[in-house]
Motif scaffolding. Structure first.
Motif, short mmCIF file in Angstrom:
data_model
loop_
_atom_site.label_atom_id
_atom_site.label_comp_id
_atom_site.label_asym_id
_atom_site.label_seq_id
_atom_site.Cartn_x
_atom_site.Cartn_y
_atom_site.Cartn_z
N ARG A 91 34.53 56.26 66.47
CA ARG A 91 35.84 56.68 65.95
C ARG A 91 36.87 55.62 66.32
NH1 ARG A 91 35.48 63.09 67.75
NH2 ARG A 91 33.89 63.69 66.20
N THR A 92 37.09 54.71 65.39
CA THR A 92 37.90 53.53 65.65
C THR A 92 39.39 53.79 65.42
OG1 THR A 92 36.07 52.05 65.12
CG2 THR A 92 38.28 51.14 64.91
N GLY A 93 40.21 53.17 66.27
CA GLY A 93 41.66 53.23 66.11
C GLY A 93 42.17 52.07 65.27
N LEU A 94 43.43 51.72 65.44
CA LEU A 94 44.04 50.61 64.69
C LEU A 94 43.61 49.30 65.34
CD1 LEU A 94 47.60 52.12 64.26
CD2 LEU A 94 45.91 51.78 62.45
N VAL A 95 42.87 48.49 64.61
CA VAL A 95 42.30 47.26 65.17
C VAL A 95 43.33 46.14 65.12
CG1 VAL A 95 40.45 45.56 64.96
CG2 VAL A 95 40.00 47.98 64.47
N VAL A 96 43.60 45.56 66.28
CA VAL A 96 44.54 44.44 66.37
C VAL A 96 43.79 43.16 66.04
CG1 VAL A 96 46.26 43.27 67.77
CG2 VAL A 96 45.77 45.69 68.18
N ALA A 97 43.94 42.69 64.81
CA ALA A 97 43.26 41.49 64.33
C ALA A 97 44.24 40.66 63.52
CB ALA A 97 42.04 41.86 63.49
N ARG A 98 44.02 39.36 63.52
CA ARG A 98 44.95 38.45 62.83
C ARG A 98 44.93 38.66 61.33
NH1 ARG A 98 44.32 32.43 64.65
NH2 ARG A 98 42.20 32.88 63.91
N ARG A 99 43.73 38.96 60.80
CA ARG A 99 43.61 39.16 59.35
C ARG A 99 42.95 40.51 59.07
NH1 ARG A 99 42.17 33.80 60.26
NH2 ARG A 99 43.57 32.27 59.29
N GLY A 100 43.39 41.14 58.01
CA GLY A 100 42.79 42.40 57.60
C GLY A 100 43.38 43.59 58.34
N GLY A 101 43.26 44.76 57.74
CA GLY A 101 43.75 45.98 58.36
C GLY A 101 45.26 46.01 58.49
N ALA A 102 45.75 46.97 59.26
CA ALA A 102 47.20 47.15 59.43
C ALA A 102 47.84 45.92 60.06
CB ALA A 102 47.46 48.39 60.27
N TRP A 103 47.20 45.40 61.10
CA TRP A 103 47.81 44.27 61.80
C TRP A 103 47.81 43.00 60.95
CZ3 TRP A 103 47.79 47.91 65.70
CH2 TRP A 103 48.79 47.77 66.67
N GLY A 104 46.88 42.89 60.05
CA GLY A 104 46.88 41.74 59.15
C GLY A 104 48.13 41.69 58.29
N ARG A 105 48.74 42.85 58.05
CA ARG A 105 50.00 42.91 57.31
C ARG A 105 51.19 42.73 58.23
NH1 ARG A 105 46.79 46.80 54.71
NH2 ARG A 105 46.58 46.46 52.47
N LEU A 106 51.05 43.19 59.49
CA LEU A 106 52.18 43.12 60.42
C LEU A 106 52.47 41.70 60.90
CD1 LEU A 106 51.61 46.22 62.74
CD2 LEU A 106 53.28 45.97 60.89
N PHE A 107 51.43 40.93 61.19
CA PHE A 107 51.64 39.60 61.78
C PHE A 107 52.53 38.71 60.91
CE2 PHE A 107 47.89 40.15 64.71
CZ PHE A 107 48.59 39.88 65.88
N PRO A 108 52.30 38.58 59.60
CA PRO A 108 53.18 37.71 58.79
C PRO A 108 54.63 38.17 58.80
CG PRO A 108 51.15 38.19 57.60
CD PRO A 108 51.17 39.10 58.79
N LEU A 109 54.84 39.48 58.77
CA LEU A 109 56.20 40.00 58.78
C LEU A 109 56.91 39.66 60.08
CD1 LEU A 109 55.68 43.55 57.20
CD2 LEU A 109 56.83 41.59 56.17
N PHE A 110 56.23 39.87 61.20
CA PHE A 110 56.86 39.60 62.49
C PHE A 110 57.06 38.10 62.70
CE2 PHE A 110 55.97 43.98 63.35
CZ PHE A 110 56.90 44.35 64.31
N ARG A 111 56.12 37.28 62.24
CA ARG A 111 56.29 35.83 62.38
C ARG A 111 57.50 35.34 61.59
NH1 ARG A 111 50.34 35.29 62.13
NH2 ARG A 111 49.61 34.55 64.15
N ALA A 112 57.78 36.03 60.48
CA ALA A 112 58.93 35.65 59.65
C ALA A 112 60.23 36.26 60.15
CB ALA A 112 58.68 36.08 58.20
N GLY A 113 60.17 37.01 61.26
CA GLY A 113 61.37 37.65 61.78
C GLY A 113 61.79 38.88 61.01
#
Length: 305
Positions: free
Chosen positions: A170-192
Motif C-alpha cells: 500500500r504505497t503512499g505519495l512517492v517522492v521522485a524527480r519524474r512521474g507521479g505527483a512529485w514529478g509535477r511539483l518539482f518543475p513548479l517549485f523550481r520555477a518559484g
C-alpha cells in the motif's frame, strides 16, 4: 537459489508495470544485483525477458511466468494522470482489478509456483483520515479509491489460495524527480511557482523512491511476511509543511496557494484526493525490522534531486 531467499543468486522475477516510476527503479535495483527480470509488456515480446499481457482484458501468457521465483505487480492507470471522467475511473479500476486477477490466476495455474506474489495497492485504501493516524489494522474507508483498493487486493485471491505468499504494498505519495505527483511539483517549485494546495492542513503520507524500492525488496526477501504493508515514511507531513520543505530544499520561494474551489473546478472529483488528508503509518514494515533511509521529508526531497 541456495538459501530459499530471493536475495540469493539467479532469482527470476517477473515485474508488471516495469516502465513506471517505481517499476523501472525496482528493475534497475534487481538487475544491478544480478537477478533476472522478466517484464510484462503489452506488445509482442522482443526477447525472452518479455511476456505478453493485457491487464484491462485480463489476459496473460502464463507459460512466460514459468520458472519465476517471484511476481511483482505494479501496473495500473495513473490515478493523477487526467480528470476522473466515468470512463477514466473505469480504466483506473479495470487496469488494476483485471490485471491482478489475470496474474493471480496465472500464478496459481503453474506447476512450479513462485514463492511470493507482491501486488501493488495504495494508501487510498483508507480514504480520508483527517488528523487521525492509521496503520494496517484500520478498515477500508469510503469512496472511489477505497473501493478500488478493496477490489484490487481481493483480485489476488487465486494466488493466495494456491499457497503463494501474497503481499500488498500500500504505497503512499512517492517522492521522485519524474512521474507521479512529485514529478509535477518539482518543475513548479523550481520555477518559484510552488505553493500549498487548499489550506495546506491535509496530511500527505510520502515515501522516497529509494525507500519504496528497498521496502519492496524487503517484502520479497522475507518469507515470513504476507498481507498488507503501508509503504510510507514514518513521519507524514501536512501539505503546508511539505510546501515549506520543498521551498527550503530547492531554495525557491513558495508564495502561492491554490484555493480549494479552484482545485475542484480544475480537477473535478480528483480534487478530493488532492485535498483529502491521509495520515498513514508503516507499522508492520517497521515491526518487521525495515529501516528507512529517508524518514523525513527534507531527506526524501534531496534524494530525488
Amino acid at each position: 537459489m541456495d538459501d530459499g531467499r530471493l536475495g540469493g543468486e539467479a532469482s527470476r522475477i517477473a515485474v508488471a508495470g516495469a516502465s513506471g516510476v517505481i517499476g523501472s527503479a525496482l528493475v534497475r535495483s534487481l538487475t544491478a544485483d544480478g537477478h533476472e527480470v522478466v517484464r510484462l509488456v503489452r506488445h509482442a515480446p522482443r526477447g525472452k525477458d518479455e511476456v505478453r499481457w493485457d491487464p484491462e482484458s485480463g489476459r496473460v501468457d502464463a507459460a512466460g511466468l514459468a520458472g519465476c521465483d517471484a511476481v511483482v505487480n505494479l501496473a495500473g492507470a495513473g490515478v493523477g494522470d487526467r480528470r476522473w471522467t466515468d470512463a477514466y475511473k473505469t480504466r483506473i479500476r479495470d487496469s488494476r482489478v483485471h490485471g491482478t486477477a489475470a496474474l493471480a490466476e496465472a500464478v496459481a495455474s503453474l506447476e512450479r509456483r513462485p514463492q511470493v506474489f507482491v501486488n501493488g495497492s495504495a494508501i487510498g485504501f483508507y480514504g480520508g483520515t483527517g488528523d487521525r493516524a492509521v496503520d494496517e489494522s484500520a478498515p477500508a474507508g469510503e469512496g472511489f479509491l477505497p473501493s478500488v483498493c478493496l477490489e484490487w487486493e481481493a483480485a489476488a485471491a487465486p494466488a493466495r489460495e494456491a499457497g503463494v505468499r501474497t503481499v500488498f504494498a500500500r504505497t503512499g505519495l512517492v517522492v521522485a524527480r519524474r512521474g507521479g505527483a512529485w514529478g509535477r511539483l518539482f518543475p513548479l517549485f523550481r520555477a518559484g511557482l510552488g505553493g500549498r494546495l487548499g489550506d495546506g492542513s491535509q496530511y500527505w503520507s510520502f515515501v522516497a523512491l529509494h525507500d519504496e524500492v528497498a521496502a519492496i525488496r524487503h517484502l520479497l526477501d522475507r518469507e515470513d511476511l504476507s498481507g498488507p504493508f503501508n509503504l510510507t515514511a514514518p513521519h507524514p507531513r501536512t501539505n503546508r509543511e511539505i510546501t515549506a520543505a520543498m521551498a527550503r530544499v530547492l531554495r525557491r520561494p513558495a508564495p502561492f496557494a491554490v484555493p480549494a474551489p479552484v482545485l475542484r473546478a480544475a480537477l473535478g472529483e480528483m480534487a478530493g484526493d488532492v485535498l483529502g488528508s491521509a495520515r498513514v503509518l508503516p507499522a508492520r514494515l517497521l515491526d518487521s525490522g525495515f529501516r528507512f533511509a529517508f524518514p523525513e521529508i527534507d531527506g526524501a526531497i534531496r534524494a530525488a534531486l
